[in-house]
Motif scaffolding. Structure first.
Motif, PDB file in Angstrom:
ATOM      1  N   LEU A  11      13.621  -1.271  -4.789  1.00  0.00           N
ATOM      2  CA  LEU A  11      14.393  -1.814  -5.909  1.00  0.00           C
ATOM      3  C   LEU A  11      13.494  -2.385  -7.001  1.00  0.00           C
ATOM      4  N   LEU A  12      12.361  -2.992  -6.557  1.00  0.00           N
ATOM      5  CA  LEU A  12      11.447  -3.588  -7.531  1.00  0.00           C
ATOM      6  C   LEU A  12      10.919  -2.542  -8.504  1.00  0.00           C
ATOM      7  N   VAL A  13      10.919  -1.290  -8.078  1.00  0.00           N
ATOM      8  CA  VAL A  13      10.499  -0.230  -8.995  1.00  0.00           C
ATOM      9  C   VAL A  13      11.690   0.367  -9.730  1.00  0.00           C
ATOM     10  N   THR A  14      12.765   0.660  -8.976  1.00  0.00           N
ATOM     11  CA  THR A  14      13.872   1.394  -9.607  1.00  0.00           C
ATOM     12  C   THR A  14      14.637   0.550 -10.628  1.00  0.00           C
ATOM     13  N   LEU A  15      14.846  -0.721 -10.330  1.00  0.00           N
ATOM     14  CA  LEU A  15      15.626  -1.533 -11.280  1.00  0.00           C
ATOM     15  C   LEU A  15      14.939  -1.656 -12.633  1.00  0.00           C
ATOM     16  N   PRO A  16      13.656  -2.124 -12.662  1.00  0.00           N
ATOM     17  CA  PRO A  16      13.007  -2.193 -13.983  1.00  0.00           C
ATOM     18  C   PRO A  16      12.921  -0.814 -14.650  1.00  0.00           C
ATOM     19  N   ASP A  35       0.839  -1.204   0.000  1.00  0.00           N
ATOM     20  CA  ASP A  35       0.000   0.000   0.000  1.00  0.00           C
ATOM     21  C   ASP A  35       0.870   1.248   0.000  1.00  0.00           C
ATOM     22  N   GLY A  36       1.871   1.216   0.882  1.00  0.00           N
ATOM     23  CA  GLY A  36       2.776   2.362   0.987  1.00  0.00           C
ATOM     24  C   GLY A  36       3.515   2.600  -0.314  1.00  0.00           C
ATOM     25  N   LEU A  37       3.935   1.512  -0.949  1.00  0.00           N
ATOM     26  CA  LEU A  37       4.624   1.631  -2.234  1.00  0.00           C
ATOM     27  C   LEU A  37       3.723   2.319  -3.251  1.00  0.00           C
ATOM     28  N   GLY A  38       2.440   1.950  -3.189  1.00  0.00           N
ATOM     29  CA  GLY A  38       1.466   2.584  -4.085  1.00  0.00           C
ATOM     30  C   GLY A  38       1.435   4.088  -3.887  1.00  0.00           C
ATOM     31  N   VAL A  39       1.441   4.506  -2.617  1.00  0.00           N
ATOM     32  CA  VAL A  39       1.435   5.942  -2.333  1.00  0.00           C
ATOM     33  C   VAL A  39       2.707   6.593  -2.890  1.00  0.00           C
ATOM     34  N   SER A  40       3.856   5.922  -2.680  1.00  0.00           N
ATOM     35  CA  SER A  40       5.127   6.462  -3.176  1.00  0.00           C
ATOM     36  C   SER A  40       5.085   6.640  -4.688  1.00  0.00           C
ATOM     37  N   LEU A  71      13.041  -5.146   3.779  1.00  0.00           N
ATOM     38  CA  LEU A  71      11.921  -5.449   2.882  1.00  0.00           C
ATOM     39  C   LEU A  71      11.517  -4.199   2.092  1.00  0.00           C
ATOM     40  N   ALA A  72      11.470  -3.062   2.796  1.00  0.00           N
ATOM     41  CA  ALA A  72      11.132  -1.810   2.105  1.00  0.00           C
ATOM     42  C   ALA A  72      12.148  -1.540   0.993  1.00  0.00           C
ATOM     43  N   GLY A  73      13.431  -1.782   1.317  1.00  0.00           N
ATOM     44  CA  GLY A  73      14.485  -1.576   0.306  1.00  0.00           C
ATOM     45  C   GLY A  73      14.252  -2.434  -0.916  1.00  0.00           C
ATOM     46  N   GLU A 115       3.485   6.706   3.070  1.00  0.00           N
ATOM     47  CA  GLU A 115       4.107   6.038   1.928  1.00  0.00           C
ATOM     48  C   GLU A 115       4.986   4.902   2.437  1.00  0.00           C
ATOM     49  N   LEU A 116       5.743   4.323   1.532  1.00  0.00           N
ATOM     50  CA  LEU A 116       6.448   3.088   1.849  1.00  0.00           C
ATOM     51  C   LEU A 116       7.343   3.198   3.089  1.00  0.00           C
ATOM     52  N   LEU A 117       8.174   4.206   3.144  1.00  0.00           N
ATOM     53  CA  LEU A 117       9.119   4.282   4.256  1.00  0.00           C
ATOM     54  C   LEU A 117       8.407   4.515   5.593  1.00  0.00           C
ATOM     55  N   SER A 118       7.369   5.353   5.576  1.00  0.00           N
ATOM     56  CA  SER A 118       6.705   5.599   6.864  1.00  0.00           C
ATOM     57  C   SER A 118       5.941   4.366   7.333  1.00  0.00           C
ATOM     58  N   ARG A 119       5.421   3.566   6.393  1.00  0.00           N
ATOM     59  CA  ARG A 119       4.798   2.283   6.781  1.00  0.00           C
ATOM     60  C   ARG A 119       5.844   1.392   7.444  1.00  0.00           C
ATOM     61  N   ALA A 120       7.016   1.351   6.802  1.00  0.00           N
ATOM     62  CA  ALA A 120       8.079   0.501   7.344  1.00  0.00           C
ATOM     63  C   ALA A 120       8.457   0.976   8.757  1.00  0.00           C
ATOM     64  N   TYR A 121       8.547   2.277   8.910  1.00  0.00           N
ATOM     65  CA  TYR A 121       8.896   2.829  10.221  1.00  0.00           C
ATOM     66  C   TYR A 121       7.868   2.474  11.283  1.00  0.00           C
ATOM     67  N   SER A 122       6.610   2.609  10.897  1.00  0.00           N
ATOM     68  CA  SER A 122       5.600   2.356  11.927  1.00  0.00           C
ATOM     69  C   SER A 122       5.565   0.869  12.290  1.00  0.00           C
ATOM     70  N   ILE A 123       5.803   0.011  11.306  1.00  0.00           N
ATOM     71  CA  ILE A 123       5.912  -1.410  11.639  1.00  0.00           C
ATOM     72  C   ILE A 123       7.109  -1.624  12.550  1.00  0.00           C
ATOM     73  N   GLY A 124       8.215  -0.967  12.228  1.00  0.00           N
ATOM     74  CA  GLY A 124       9.422  -1.083  13.035  1.00  0.00           C
ATOM     75  C   GLY A 124       9.179  -0.642  14.472  1.00  0.00           C
ATOM     76  N   SER A 125       8.420   0.431  14.634  1.00  0.00           N
ATOM     77  CA  SER A 125       8.246   0.972  15.985  1.00  0.00           C
ATOM     78  C   SER A 125       7.335   0.103  16.842  1.00  0.00           C
ATOM     79  N   THR A 126       6.485  -0.736  16.206  1.00  0.00           N
ATOM     80  CA  THR A 126       5.671  -1.636  17.025  1.00  0.00           C
ATOM     81  C   THR A 126       6.345  -2.991  17.233  1.00  0.00           C
ATOM     82  N   THR A 127       7.125  -3.439  16.231  1.00  0.00           N
ATOM     83  CA  THR A 127       7.725  -4.778  16.353  1.00  0.00           C
ATOM     84  C   THR A 127       9.192  -4.730  16.775  1.00  0.00           C
ATOM     85  N   PHE A 128       9.790  -3.570  16.706  1.00  0.00           N
ATOM     86  CA  PHE A 128      11.239  -3.382  16.950  1.00  0.00           C
ATOM     87  C   PHE A 128      12.100  -4.182  16.006  1.00  0.00           C
TER      88      PHE A 128
END
Ligand SMILES: Nc1ncnc2c1ncn2[C@@H]1O[C@H](COP(=O)(O)OP(=O)(O)OP(=O)(O)O)[C@@H](O)[C@H]1O
Ligand SMILES: [Mg+2]
Lengths: 219, 246
Positions: free
Chosen positions: A197-202, A17-22, A191-193, A170-183
């Motif tokens: 890459l799945l977008v930038t490489l192609p 979802d976050g990737l979509g926003v990005s 995974l976010a990286g 967006e993608l990074l803030s989703r990753a951050y919020s997951i990080g802050s709850t799961t550590f």
């Protein structure tokens, strides 16, 4: 290892979802920023000195100011001037502005790189300035600009990660919020990286392909 | 057809055309020769105002340009429609097919519809022997083919005068032959032509008059046989000797 895969599968929907926003943010900013860049490229060459100076100032401001500062100015600064924009709107304004400034330089240089002889040939055929721009300068210039513009677009996509600082989901803030709850910061950021890459490489491959195709007719 | 009176042009304090005057009749083929830097290209480019002269008067057909007054856009347009130009470096539009190269200005400038333009382009490509290349892109073609297409492109505007600036100088001698053949045919058809060239044979066989330029002026002109074989001016003698010895 199994645990990691399961975690990633758990997190994936939110991150996608976050990737979509990005992606949306990057696309909208390009859709606004590229025409802006073209306009700035043309106005910088205006015969009117005042127009030229103002455009130059806008371009230099857009290129010289860190994107994060632009973002903060628009998201936190404008409300004090009575203009409140939502996070997505603020991000679009900042990134489009930045895109306009950078791409105007790319486009200006590319238009200048179109061989003078082509412009003269058009003039000698009686084609006026507008026709010369529309049929010769613009199509030739864009072909020259494509590789640099694609490179810029990929860079812009990465820059969208900055907007996590104004709490756009967006993608990074989703990753951050997951990080802050799961550590599990490392794991989720990895995974976010991968998703970035799945977008930038192609995109990079596409850019190379496009460059080849476009160059095919050119000597 | 063409009349140039006291044409002057400088870049900074470097005088490139120092009061050039010349009259060219309808149907006449003028070969212009002279050393590098003589101002041949500049004179040619002034004729269709790719270069803006500082002063003087240019008349082509019914169009009169008086300098240094401002040149109205209409005058510029008619002048460029009246005079077609062929460049040393061809200058075909690389992103357009051969056919589009020849059709574009017919549609945009003359307002011909796509069908009429297409038909005229094909006639002209036929005339320069390249109808089979209509769909190709310029980069695929040899220099000689590109130059013939550039000629077709200029002819498509139905000009009354054709200006050539060293049309074969960028070509291998062999490839240049096809281009020269097209130009011969054009001359025979009665086109008024001004040709800057180092091709002494072409000047000898095809032109009605040879004009020798040096240091921003015309120093000698006349019948090709006379100017090329027994020039009066020592400068012309030296120049021709250098060209032939090379
Ligand atoms: N845009 C320009 N700016 C400054 N000087 C110029 C410019 N164009 C031409 N010149 C100068 O004007 C002079 C005449 O140039 P021109 O191209 O007309 O010579 P030419 O007779 O065509 O020579 P060539 O045989 O080398 O083509 C040269 O000294 C050249 O350096
Ligand atoms: Mg020249």
């Amino acid at each position: 290892m199994n645990g990691l895969i399961e975690q990633w599968i758990d997190w994936l929907p939110s991150l996608v979802d976050g990737l979509g926003v990005s992606v949306q943010l990057a696309v909208v900013s390009l859709l606004i920023g590229l025409p802006l860049g073209l306009a700035e490229a043309l106005l910088v060459a205006s015969p009117n000195r005042i127009v030229r100076w103002i455009t130059l100032a806008v371009v230099e401001f857009g290129r010289g100011t860190p994107t994060l500062v632009l973002l903060y100015l628009i998201y936190y600064g404008l409300p004090s001037q009575g203009l409140v924009l939502p996070a997505f709107g603020s991000a679009v304004v900042a990134l489009s502005f930045m895109t306009g400034a950078y791409t105007s330089e790319i486009i200006r240089a590319s238009l200048q790189a179109v061989p003078r002889g082509l412009v003269e040939a058009a003039a000698a055929l009686g084609i006026n300035r507008w026709g010369t721009f529309r049929f010769i300068l613009f199509p030739e210039g864009i072909r020259i600009a494509i590789p640099a513009l694609m490179g810029f677009a990929i860079q812009l996509f990465q820059t969208t990660s900055l907007v996590f600082l104004i709490t756009l989901p967006e993608l990074l803030s989703r990753a951050y919020s997951i990080g802050s709850t799961t550590f599990q910061y490392t794991s989720v950021l990895a995974l976010a990286g991968v998703l970035y890459l799945l977008v930038t490489l192609p995109s990079g491959w596409l850019a190379a392909l496009l460059e080849k195709r476009m160059g095919r007719h050119l000597a | 057809m063409i009349s140039v009176a006291n044409l002057k042009k400088s870049y900074g304090d470097h005088t490139v055309l120092d009061g050039v005057s010349i009259e060219i009749q309808r149907g006449e083929v003028v070969a212009m020769i002279g050393p590098s830097g003589a101002g041949k290209s500049t004179l040619l480019r002034c004729l269709n105002l790719l270069e803006r002269p500082d002063s003087g008067r240019i008349t082509i057909g019914d169009t009169v340009v008086d300098l240094p007054a401002k040149i109205p856009v209409r005058t510029l347009e008619t002048l460029r429609k009246t005079a077609g130009m062929v460049f040393q470096s061809f200058n075909l539009f690389p992103h357009l097919s051969v056919l589009r190269n020849v059709s574009l200005a017919q549609e945009y400038v003359l307002g011909r519809d796509a069908k009429a333009a297409h038909q005229r382009s094909m006639e002209l490509l036929e005339r320069v022997g390249l109808a089979d290349k209509a769909g190709s892109y310029p980069a695929r073609l040899s220099g000689g083919q590109q130059q013939r297409i550039a000629i077709a492109r200029a002819l498509a505007m139905e000009p009354e005068v054709m200006l050539f600036d060293e049309p074969t100088s960028a070509l291998d001698p062999e490839l240049g032959l096809d281009v020269l053949a097209v130009m011969r045919e054009l001359a025979a058809s009665g086109m008024t032509m001004v040709v800057v060239t180092h091709e002494i044979h072409f000047a000898q066989d095809v032109s009605d008059r040879v004009v020798m330029m040096a240091d921003g002026g015309i120093i000698e002109q006349g019948d090709p046989a006379q100017v090329l074989s027994s020039p009066a001016n020592p400068r012309t003698q030296r120049f021709l000797k250098a060209v032939i010895d090379r």
